[in-house]
Design a protein around this motif. Structure first.
Motif, short mmCIF file in Angstrom:
data_model
loop_
_atom_site.label_atom_id
_atom_site.label_comp_id
_atom_site.label_asym_id
_atom_site.label_seq_id
_atom_site.Cartn_x
_atom_site.Cartn_y
_atom_site.Cartn_z
N SER A 92 0.83 -1.20 0.00
CA SER A 92 0.00 0.00 0.00
C SER A 92 0.86 1.25 0.00
O SER A 92 2.06 1.22 0.32
CB SER A 92 -0.92 0.01 1.23
OG SER A 92 -1.83 -1.06 1.18
N GLN B 270 -7.20 8.39 4.21
CA GLN B 270 -8.53 7.85 4.51
C GLN B 270 -9.19 8.61 5.66
O GLN B 270 -10.40 8.85 5.64
CB GLN B 270 -8.43 6.37 4.84
CG GLN B 270 -8.17 5.49 3.63
CD GLN B 270 -8.00 4.02 3.99
OE1 GLN B 270 -7.32 3.69 4.96
NE2 GLN B 270 -8.62 3.15 3.23
N GLY C 14 -9.27 -4.88 -6.11
CA GLY C 14 -8.02 -4.47 -5.50
C GLY C 14 -6.78 -4.81 -6.30
O GLY C 14 -5.68 -4.39 -5.94
N THR D 12 -1.91 -5.38 -4.09
CA THR D 12 -3.29 -4.92 -4.12
C THR D 12 -3.39 -3.51 -3.55
O THR D 12 -2.60 -3.12 -2.68
CB THR D 12 -4.20 -5.86 -3.31
OG1 THR D 12 -3.74 -5.91 -1.96
CG2 THR D 12 -4.21 -7.26 -3.91
N TYR D 13 -4.38 -2.77 -4.04
CA TYR D 13 -4.59 -1.38 -3.63
C TYR D 13 -6.09 -1.13 -3.49
O TYR D 13 -6.88 -1.60 -4.32
CB TYR D 13 -3.99 -0.41 -4.66
CG TYR D 13 -2.48 -0.44 -4.69
CD1 TYR D 13 -1.74 0.55 -4.06
CD2 TYR D 13 -1.80 -1.47 -5.33
CE1 TYR D 13 -0.35 0.52 -4.07
CE2 TYR D 13 -0.41 -1.51 -5.35
CZ TYR D 13 0.31 -0.51 -4.71
OH TYR D 13 1.68 -0.54 -4.72
N ASN D 14 -6.48 -0.39 -2.46
CA ASN D 14 -7.90 -0.14 -2.27
C ASN D 14 -8.39 0.99 -3.18
O ASN D 14 -7.63 1.61 -3.91
CB ASN D 14 -8.23 0.13 -0.79
CG ASN D 14 -7.62 1.43 -0.28
OD1 ASN D 14 -7.43 2.39 -1.02
ND2 ASN D 14 -7.31 1.46 1.02
N HIS D 15 -9.70 1.28 -3.11
CA HIS D 15 -10.31 2.24 -4.03
C HIS D 15 -9.74 3.64 -3.86
O HIS D 15 -9.55 4.37 -4.85
CB HIS D 15 -11.83 2.28 -3.81
CG HIS D 15 -12.49 0.94 -3.89
ND1 HIS D 15 -12.06 -0.03 -4.75
CD2 HIS D 15 -13.56 0.42 -3.22
CE1 HIS D 15 -12.83 -1.12 -4.62
NE2 HIS D 15 -13.73 -0.86 -3.70
#
Length: 285
Positions: A2, A10, A68, A86-89
């Motif tokens: 990340s 966030q 993701g 993986t990466y969040n929105h």
């Protein structure tokens, strides 16, 4: 895998914000934290370099559809690239927003999608050709320091309230008309040396080679004729350096308002050849 600042970003977004409202908060936060914006740009650049390394034509990320993952189309097959993590929105939105200009961001928030071009310089390399490669019909990309060496066509849009993005890698090689197998009589009909007027349509499904063919036609005329070529694109993809011809590139949304306006304006710019990248509406046609 990340981004280092994702928790901080966030926390700055109200939980009830989605879509353009969420992206506007991300935009403001990035502007207030330029070092974080630079991290986003560096990460995205590394992904785009990976597409070149793997020979991928496209890369997709962001929004629920990608789960993701970072997806690439490699030799026609679209699949996740596990090595990229993986990466969040929110991370995906920050990555693409970091590369968009203020005017492109405004257009995205208003129209819910935006098409754009992205370019950056590659480290200089000296190609080594084998005897068989020297006879290939391909012409290496002209290194243009103003336009950059690696070019991509981007499209970012909303998917279930989150930002999704696709980048199409622009080929950095040109093909000759002979190399594409175009019969000489057909090539002559598209060469200003033999034809001074007319309309040529390049049509076909996605991935059928329209851009490759069009660039070969432009390059043929650019090399063989003393003329003025005006290219109207959305966005501009391959950048043709002026050779025997003077070549102008006009990008819709940056240099000109629309394809229709570009075609009309080109008639007042002493053109020999007008290239219209797409015909999307009756007015342009």
């Amino acid at each position: 895998m990340s981004l280092s600042f994702i928790a901080e970003l966030q926390a700055a977004i109200p939980q009830n914000y989605t879509g353009a409202e969420q992206c506007e908060v991300i935009e403001r936060w990035l502007m207030e934290h330029p070092e974080r914006e630079a991290e986003c740009r560096s990460t995205l650049k590394s992904w785009l370099l990976k597409t070149r390394e793997l020979g991928a034509s496209d890369i997709d990320f962001g929004a629920p559809g990608c789960k993701g993952n970072i997806w690439m189309r490699i030799f026609g097959v679209k699949k996740p690239v596990e090595s990229l993590g993986t990466y969040n929105h929110i991370e995906a939105a920050a990555l693409v927003l970091s590369w968009l200009s203020p005017s492109q961001r405004k257009l995205l928030f208003r129209m819910k999608s935006v098409d754009f071009s992205l370019a950056f310089a590659l480290d200089p390399v000296t190609p080594v050709l084998s005897p068989t490669q020297k006879n290939q019909p391909e012409i290496e990309l002209i290194r243009d320091p103003d336009e950059g060496d690696a070019r991509f066509r981007g499209s970012t849009y909303f998917d279930r309230g989150f930002l999704a993005t696709n980048f199409r890698r622009i080929n950095d090689k040109l093909y000759t008309m002979d190399g594409l197998g175009v019969p000489a009589p057909v090539a002559q009909r598209m060469n200003l040396k033999f034809e001074k007027t007319g309309l040529v349509l390049i049509t076909g499904i996605t991935g059928s080679g329209k851009s490759t063919t069009l660039d070969a036609i432009i390059d043929m005329n650019n090399r063989e004729n003393a003329s003025h070529i005006v290219i109207i694109g959305h966005p501009i993809e391959y950048v043709h350096a002026s050779k025997a011809s003077l070549v102008r590139h006009r990008e819709v949304g940056i240099d000109v308002q629309s394809f229709e306006a570009g075609a009309i304006e080109a008639l007042r710019q002493d053109p020999d050849i007008i290239v219209v990248g797409e015909m999307r509406d009756p007015q342009t046609i």
